[in-house]
Design an enzyme around this catalytic site. Structure first.
Site, mmCIF file in Angstrom:
data_model
loop_
_atom_site.group_PDB
_atom_site.id
_atom_site.type_symbol
_atom_site.label_atom_id
_atom_site.label_comp_id
_atom_site.label_asym_id
_atom_site.label_seq_id
_atom_site.Cartn_x
_atom_site.Cartn_y
_atom_site.Cartn_z
ATOM 1 N N TYR A 36 1.276 -1.253 0.061
ATOM 2 C CA TYR A 36 0.408 0.119 -0.347
ATOM 3 C C TYR A 36 0.973 1.782 0.016
ATOM 4 C CZ TYR A 36 -3.499 -3.252 0.970
ATOM 5 O OH TYR A 36 -4.637 -4.333 0.966
ATOM 6 N N HIS A 41 -4.808 6.283 -1.276
ATOM 7 C CA HIS A 41 -4.952 6.048 0.134
ATOM 8 C C HIS A 41 -4.254 6.204 1.244
ATOM 9 C CE1 HIS A 41 -9.239 4.973 1.920
ATOM 10 N NE2 HIS A 41 -9.439 4.387 2.129
ATOM 11 N N ASN A 88 -10.468 1.217 7.493
ATOM 12 C CA ASN A 88 -11.527 0.913 7.719
ATOM 13 C C ASN A 88 -11.685 1.347 9.696
ATOM 14 O OD1 ASN A 88 -12.223 1.577 5.241
ATOM 15 N ND2 ASN A 88 -13.162 -0.580 4.884
ATOM 16 N N ASN A 134 -14.212 5.693 5.197
ATOM 17 C CA ASN A 134 -14.398 4.796 6.290
ATOM 18 C C ASN A 134 -13.455 5.491 7.510
ATOM 19 O OD1 ASN A 134 -16.474 3.567 4.787
ATOM 20 N ND2 ASN A 134 -14.925 2.675 3.303
#
Length: 209
Positions: A36, A41, A88, A134
């Site tokens: 990631y 994000h 999340n 989220n």
């Protein structure tokens, strides 16, 4: 190096040794794991990395389900966080730190991605809804508050309506965005310094897109 220079260096190092109670939490949102890294994000993590680089910090201490460090920013002791809970469940990390240090939401600054802003732009808000994010939704749900200040970092909108939002935010920035992103990270660090110094209006007037 003279004795005077050595003394000045030691004094400078001591001036950023945290002492007293933590007064602010600065948290960048993202997902843990090398897969990631540098994704849209994870722009909150990137801002924290820029902050740590400026202050010569190592954000590696595992605490509150996060990689953490603390430092004196604008004269205030701050806990700096990169949650390892995945996006999340960001609220698990943030609320654990808030409860431990008894930090009010108004002293919790969250940095995260926003698809409504183009890369290189940012927007500061004193409070607000989750806006469909989220990570913010988790923090609001578990803390019961939406009055924490935040810095929204632009990552750009989906290229077309049918594009999966998850695929977009977990994708990487374009190469041509690199220079303006780096400047935006530096601007975000300046905003954090102003916000901790209780100069949020000044930061908003100067940097809000």
């Amino acid at each position: 190096m003279s004795v005077f220079d050595i003394f000045k260096k030691l004094e400078s190092e001591r001036s950023n040794v945290p002492s007293g109670a933590v007064e602010y939490i600065i948290c960048g949102l993202g997902n843990p794991g090398t897969q990631y890294e540098s994704t849209r994000h994870n722009i909150g993590f990137m801002v924290i990395d820029t902050l740590c680089e400026k202050y010569k910090l190592s954000c590696k201490k595992l605490k509150f389900k996060s990689l953490t460090c603390d430092a004196v920013i604008s004269g205030k002791r701050c806990l700096i966080m990169k949650p390892t809970t995945f996006m999340n469940n960001s609220g698990e990390a943030v609320t654990a730190a808030m409860e431990f240090y008894k930090i009010p939401p108004e002293h919790v600054i969250i940095v995260y991605d926003d698809i409504s802003l183009e890369p290189g732009r940012l927007r500061i808000r004193r409070k607000g809804s989750d806006g469909g994010h989220n990570g913010i939704k988790s923090i609001i749900y578990l803390s019961g508050k939406d009055t924490f200040p935040r810095i929204k970092m632009g990552v750009g909108a989906k290229p077309h309506p049918d594009y999966e939002l998850k695929d977009w935010v977990l994708g990487h920035f374009k190469k041509e965005d690199g220079e303006k992103l780096e400047q935006c990270f530096r601007n975000a660090v300046t905003c954090l310094e102003l916000m901790v110094a209780e100069k949020t209006d000044e930061a908003m007037n100067k940097y809000n897109s």
